[in-house]
Design an enzyme around this catalytic site. Structure first.
Site, mmCIF file in Angstrom:
data_model
loop_
_atom_site.group_PDB
_atom_site.id
_atom_site.type_symbol
_atom_site.label_atom_id
_atom_site.label_comp_id
_atom_site.label_asym_id
_atom_site.label_seq_id
_atom_site.Cartn_x
_atom_site.Cartn_y
_atom_site.Cartn_z
ATOM 1 N N GLY A 77 30.775 -9.028 15.356
ATOM 2 C CA GLY A 77 30.000 -8.381 16.441
ATOM 3 C C GLY A 77 28.584 -8.003 16.016
ATOM 4 N N GLN A 82 32.689 -17.219 13.542
ATOM 5 C CA GLN A 82 33.228 -17.173 14.912
ATOM 6 C C GLN A 82 32.773 -18.400 15.709
ATOM 7 O OE1 GLN A 82 33.399 -13.444 16.937
ATOM 8 N NE2 GLN A 82 32.992 -14.377 18.924
ATOM 9 N N GLY A 107 40.906 0.874 26.442
ATOM 10 C CA GLY A 107 41.858 0.080 27.212
ATOM 11 C C GLY A 107 43.146 0.891 27.284
ATOM 12 N N HIS A 138 10.557 16.331 -0.784
ATOM 13 C CA HIS A 138 9.920 17.651 -0.867
ATOM 14 C C HIS A 138 9.972 18.348 0.485
ATOM 15 C CE1 HIS A 138 7.662 15.250 -3.889
ATOM 16 N NE2 HIS A 138 7.415 14.457 -2.876
HETATM 17 P P1 TTP Z 1 32.897 -4.250 19.657
HETATM 18 O O1 TTP Z 1 32.688 -2.917 19.013
HETATM 19 O O2 TTP Z 1 33.402 -4.270 21.038
HETATM 20 O O3 TTP Z 1 31.564 -5.120 19.617
HETATM 21 P P2 TTP Z 1 30.387 -5.104 18.587
HETATM 22 O O4 TTP Z 1 30.855 -4.930 17.190
HETATM 23 O O5 TTP Z 1 29.551 -6.326 18.821
HETATM 24 O O6 TTP Z 1 29.544 -3.799 18.976
HETATM 25 P P3 TTP Z 1 28.534 -3.566 20.202
HETATM 26 O O7 TTP Z 1 29.366 -3.546 21.434
HETATM 27 O O8 TTP Z 1 27.938 -2.230 19.859
HETATM 28 O O9 TTP Z 1 27.505 -4.662 20.191
HETATM 29 O O10 TTP Z 1 33.857 -5.142 18.779
HETATM 30 C C1 TTP Z 1 35.146 -4.761 18.381
HETATM 31 C C2 TTP Z 1 35.496 -5.505 17.119
HETATM 32 O O11 TTP Z 1 35.559 -6.914 17.332
HETATM 33 C C3 TTP Z 1 34.502 -5.304 16.037
HETATM 34 O O12 TTP Z 1 35.214 -5.238 14.827
HETATM 35 C C4 TTP Z 1 33.641 -6.553 16.075
HETATM 36 C C5 TTP Z 1 34.607 -7.595 16.555
HETATM 37 N N1 TTP Z 1 34.016 -8.644 17.380
HETATM 38 C C6 TTP Z 1 33.970 -9.934 16.910
HETATM 39 O O13 TTP Z 1 34.389 -10.218 15.788
HETATM 40 N N2 TTP Z 1 33.445 -10.899 17.715
HETATM 41 C C7 TTP Z 1 32.966 -10.638 18.958
HETATM 42 O O14 TTP Z 1 32.499 -11.573 19.657
HETATM 43 C C8 TTP Z 1 33.026 -9.279 19.433
HETATM 44 C C9 TTP Z 1 32.511 -8.925 20.791
HETATM 45 C C10 TTP Z 1 33.554 -8.324 18.608
#
Ligand code: TTP
Length: 410
Positions: free
Chosen positions: A9, A77, A141, A317
């Site tokens: 993410g 990903q 959720g 400081h």
């Molecule tokens: P989120 O916290 O929903 O997404 P994010 O990490 O991109 O944060 P933000 O919404 O602030 O941009 O993600 C939940 C988890 O999933 C986190 O561990 C990151 C992961 N994730 C991925 O690996 N791939 C993705 O496409 C998304 C959306 C999340």
């Protein structure tokens, strides 16, 4: 069993700290967040698969190719957004066995994983997820249950009580068939919660385990401060490996790393963690729930409380740093002060992805990115963010958020 850890993410809600790096490598109590996840999965797995994308090189460099002697495989990903897409990316590394999945940006404890595996096996389930009861599910959720099985997942159901999805799952490889059928959601992502609903709809047994321990989802900057405080209060051991000069006062528990020098007149009230090769004092006051990284300088007449100061940063400081986060390699000029309390005593609000959000905190100071130079006598309003690579000139009053790479002079 293998563990798939999601870390691709962008962490946009954590800007400016994620301006140039993935959120899971941000350090809390001087350790990257993702290490806490790996540590708690470690007793149950023999390999970690970490799904990466945003600033992946920095993540791989920070974490390396093994954890506690177990290999870490990185997979990029696949094109597309969302947790289901992230899990699908690990497909070719998953054999015939069930596997654990955890978000890389959450904190949970080992008991949760143990109970989750227990529920999965007891119920001979097709999938299992960890849940926790909350009074207000507006940010979560909602997991609806019937007996020992999950009957549905509802995204952001509003201000209602119930079980929240914590982001830790067990799946069998057949989940990939359901991920393949998962439609894109309203917010444009392939979400694993939608996949779970598809599984339930076709008669698969999805079970759950109720977790009662501490959990935190590191989405917003103040979550870092909450987690820092929790870890320091609950997991810190008093250990002095550096040098503490005569005339310094240390009230345990305080952890001080090798090569760090605490000079006379420093007054440190634990829980406080200080990394390696840092310079502390003389004559400073470091109050509870503070983490100071490696190669930092907290100097004369400086007070720090309830804050995170990351590696290579200085409050040298006459500074006050309260309820604040200071990124790496950032320097505060002499006399620079963070305000952490509103005069009306209301909760501090912070702009997150363009919207003002209530942090729920009475006290919250500055959130400063990496490689920032702050001049002398700068005053920073509560909850204001300063983007990475910015330069704030002497005497500036920071009453609004500062984008990355800014030059601000009076
Ligand atoms: P989120 O916290 O929903 O997404 P994010 O990490 O991109 O944060 P933000 O919404 O602030 O941009 O993600 C939940 C988890 O999933 C986190 O561990 C990151 C992961 N994730 C991925 O690996 N791939 C993705 O496409 C998304 C959306 C999340």
């Amino acid at each position: 069993m293998k563990a798939v850890v999601l870390a691709a993410g962008k962490g946009e809600r954590l800007r400016p700290l994620t301006d140039d790096r993935p959120k899971v490598i941000l350090k809390v109590a001087n350790r990257p967040i993702i290490e806490y996840v790996l540590e708690n999965l470690d007793p149950f797995v023999d390999e970690f698969i970490v799904v990466v994308r945003y600033e992946k090189g920095k993540l791989i460099k920070a974490l390396g190719d093994e954890f506690n002697g177990k290999p870490i495989t990185y997979v990029e990903q696949l094109p597309g957004e969302g947790t289901a897409k992230a899990i699908e990316s690990a497909r070719k590394h998953i054999g015939e066995e069930e596997f654990i999945v955890a978000n890389g940006d959450i904190y949970f404890e080992i008991a949760g994983v143990k109970d989750l595996i227990g529920a999965f096996r007891r119920e001979k389930a097709d999938a299992a997820l960890l849940v926790k009861e909350f009074d207000d599910l507006s940010h979560f959720g909602k997991i609806e249950v019937e007996g020992s099985l999950v009957s549905g997942v509802k995204e952001k159901p509003g201000k209602v009580p119930g079980y929240a999805n914590l982001g830790v799952y067990i799946f069998r490889p057949e989940v990939f068939e359901f991920i393949g059928k998962t439609p894109v959601s309203k917010r444009g992502e392939y979400e694993i919660t939608d996949t779970l609903n598809l599984m339930i709809g076709s008669g698969k047994r999805v079970t759950y385990a109720v977790y009662s321990g501490y959990w935190n989802d590191i989405g917003r900057p103040w979550n870092l401060l909450e987690l820092n405080e929790y870890i320091l209060k609950n997991r810190l051991r008093h250990e002095i490996r550096g040098i503490v000069e005569e005339g310094a006062t240390i009230v345990p528990p305080v952890e001080i790393g090798e090569g760090t020098v605490v000079r006379s007149g420093a007054y440190i009230v634990g829980p406080v963690k200080i990394g390696r090769n840092s310079r502390i004092g003389p004559n400073c006051f470091i109050r509870p729930a503070t983490s100071i990284g490696d190669n930092c300088h907290v100097g004369n007449a400086v007070e720090v409380k309830n804050s995170i100061i990351m590696d290579g940063s200085n409050a040298p400081h006459l500074n006050y740093v309260g309820d604040s986060i200071i990124g790496e390699n950032t320097n505060l000029g002499a006399g620079t002060i963070t305000a952490n309390l509103r005069h009306d005593r209301g909760n501090v609000k912070v702009e997150v992805k363009g919207k003002l959000e209530d942090s729920g905190r009475h006290k919250l100071g500055a959130i400063i990115g990496h490689n920032v130079k702050v001049g002398i006598n700068v005053s920073i309003y509560p909850g204001r963010k300063i983007g990475s690579n910015s330069f704030i000139g002497p005497g500036v009053i920071v009453d609004r958020n500062v984008p990355p790479g800014s030059l601000l002079i009076v």
